[in-house]
Design a protein around this motif. Structure first.
Motif, mmCIF file in Angstrom:
data_model
loop_
_atom_site.group_PDB
_atom_site.id
_atom_site.type_symbol
_atom_site.label_atom_id
_atom_site.label_comp_id
_atom_site.label_asym_id
_atom_site.label_seq_id
_atom_site.Cartn_x
_atom_site.Cartn_y
_atom_site.Cartn_z
ATOM 1 N N ALA A 79 -1.074 32.029 -10.756
ATOM 2 C CA ALA A 79 0.314 31.627 -11.019
ATOM 3 C C ALA A 79 0.605 30.225 -10.498
ATOM 4 C CB ALA A 79 1.276 32.639 -10.402
ATOM 5 N N LEU A 80 -0.151 29.815 -9.481
ATOM 6 C CA LEU A 80 0.037 28.460 -8.942
ATOM 7 C C LEU A 80 -0.918 27.461 -9.598
ATOM 8 C CD1 LEU A 80 0.527 29.004 -5.077
ATOM 9 C CD2 LEU A 80 2.260 28.431 -6.785
ATOM 10 N N GLY A 81 -1.650 27.902 -10.605
ATOM 11 C CA GLY A 81 -2.490 26.971 -11.356
ATOM 12 C C GLY A 81 -3.985 27.069 -11.096
ATOM 13 N N ALA A 82 -4.399 28.037 -10.279
ATOM 14 C CA ALA A 82 -5.835 28.186 -10.021
ATOM 15 C C ALA A 82 -6.523 28.810 -11.238
ATOM 16 C CB ALA A 82 -6.048 29.088 -8.810
ATOM 17 N N SER A 83 -7.810 28.517 -11.380
ATOM 18 C CA SER A 83 -8.546 29.172 -12.469
ATOM 19 C C SER A 83 -9.689 29.991 -11.862
ATOM 20 C CB SER A 83 -9.076 28.138 -13.452
ATOM 21 O OG SER A 83 -10.478 28.005 -13.319
#
Lengths: 159, 294
Positions: A79-83
């Motif tokens: 949700a914070l942009g991690a993959s």
């Protein structure tokens, strides 16, 4: 800034100034994940392997159990942009008292639960420091993604 | 070289056991205790009423009404619950100093002792044991030997840990090998000097189950198990970590399975946040350190 992750607790962050720390893991397990590109990371401190013990309690606090806490840790980092492909995963804790193979094995079951979940979801552990009788404190530095483990009375070890 | 003579000499200078806790001990598990008797006990410590009110009004007990007096606390919590608070509050002086041989944190032993007391209480409830106040008290005092032995353990810690690691011995046996005496045995001696009830002394002396006598009393086994569970929970682990023996026969004895241990840890973990109000009974300038531990 130091952010303390309590027992049955989790913190995720994209603030480079944050140092996440969880103290004195006994049989509990600390899982640190970090995406070096998105600079997002999280630290989970769960106590028990399996939420079937008390589903109502797990709904109240998913971080108490491996099977409810670990998916939550990954989702909140996404949700914070991690993959997923970039996440580095490090694990510490799962300590045991001395003696037999069959009793007082919550630490071992905590670790086995994590391994099962990761296997099912194709997640590799990059490094770990688990088992044994040593008390461990775990740190995750959000600026660099570095993870350290401190055993009381010994030096910091980087994972 | 055995350090026993030196250690026994330090026992000669043992301060008296706090009088409030001593008197409260005599009321544990008495069927009926009057408010007058309790007032008699607490009058020796002017700070204790404030502690009782603070803890009674904490989220740990979750009472809906605010308690303003000892009398009210007695009515709403009951005698035995109140005695636990009085004993914990009365015993704080013993734990005021650091025990660096065992704990990095100044109040590590106090926190471990409170945790063990609360876990013993929980375990006694789970096992439907009637003596919950005894369990709480024994949990609180089981490691008093560490107060005296800390100094010696600090000097020899790496030597003791080397014995643990090379020979696979539990920590208290390694202590005995290196120092000549273990913290459990020193605690037993202190209990004798302080004239504790015999049963409490046995729990303190045998809580690591080194001797067959340990298995003759359920309370010894209960405290042993509470201690182990608290170590597994983590948080207030000492320098020696979890280096103690797990005896499956204790689980068989109480008819407990691994799943039951998980449930106990879960309940303990759930009330942990509120239970920490007990940690604050030991007051001094270390609040920052405590806050840091969250």
């Amino acid at each position: 800034m130091t952010v303390v992750v309590g027992v049955a607790d989790m913190k995720v962050s994209n603030q480079a100034s944050h140092l996440l720390v969880t103290h004195a893991l006994g049989s509990c397990i600390g899982v640190a994940v970090y995406d070096p590109q998105a600079r997002v990371g999280g630290l989970l401190h769960y106590m028990l392997p399996d939420s079937s013990l008390d589903p109502a309690r797990a709904a109240e606090n998913p971080y108490m159990f491996a099977d409810t806490g670990i998916p939550r840790l990954f989702r909140e980092c996404y949700a914070l942009g991690a993959s997923k492909a970039r996440l580095k995963v490090k694990v510490a804790g799962g300590g045991q008292v001395l003696g037999g193979e069959e009793h007082f094995q919550i630490g071992r079951r905590n670790y086995a639960a994590l391994r099962r979940i990761f296997l099912r979801n194709n997640v590799l552990v990059d490094n770990e420091e688990v088992g044994g009788a040593k008390p461990r404190t775990m740190f995750l530095d959000l600026a660099s993604g570095r993870v350290w483990v401190k055993v009381i009375g010994q030096n910091l070890v980087e994972l | 070289m055995s350090l026993i003579p030196q250690i026994l000499r330090s026992l000669k200078h043992l301060p008296p056991f706090p009088v409030v806790a001593q008197r409260a001990l005599t009321l544990v598990n008495q069927p009926e205790v009057s408010i007058e008797e309790l007032v008699e006990v607490v009058k020796f410590d002017p700070g204790i009423t404030a502690n009782i009110l603070r803890i009674s009004n904490s989220a740990y007990f979750g009472l809906r009404r605010e308690i303003h007096s000892l009398h009210q606390a007695l009515l709403l919590l009951g005698t035995q619950e109140l005695l636990k608070i009085i004993i914990a509050s009365g015993a704080t002086r013993l734990f005021a100093n650091g025990t660096p041989g065992y704990f990095q944190e100044h109040h590590g032993l106090w926190r471990h002792s409170i945790s063990c007391a609360l876990m013993a209480d929980l375990l006694a409830r789970e096992l439907a044991a009637t003596e919950r106040t005894t369990a709480f008290t024994a949990g609180l005092l089981h490691d008093i030997g560490k107060i005296v032995l800390s100094l010696y353990v600090e000097q020899k810690f790496s030597q003791i840990m080397a014995v643990v690691e090379k020979r696979g011995l539990p920590f208290q046996q390694a202590e005995k090998l290196v120092l000549g005496i273990s913290h459990a045995e020193v605690g037993g001696e202190m209990a004798r000097i302080w004239d504790f009830p015999n049963r409490l002394r046995l729990v303190i002396h045998y809580h690591h189950l080194d001797r067959p006598e340990a298995f003759s009393d359920d309370m010894v086994l209960l405290i042993y198990l509470a201690d182990l569970l608290v170590m597994m929970f983590g948080q207030d682990l000492g320098n020696e970590g979890l280096a103690y023996d797990g005896f499956p026969q204790v689980l068989h004895h109480f008819n407990l399975r691994e799943r039951d241990l998980e449930r106990l840890l879960m309940h303990f973990g759930s009330s942990w946040g509120e239970a920490k109000v007990f940690f604050g009974l030991v007051g001094d300038g270390h609040a920052v350190q405590r806050a840091h531990r969250g």
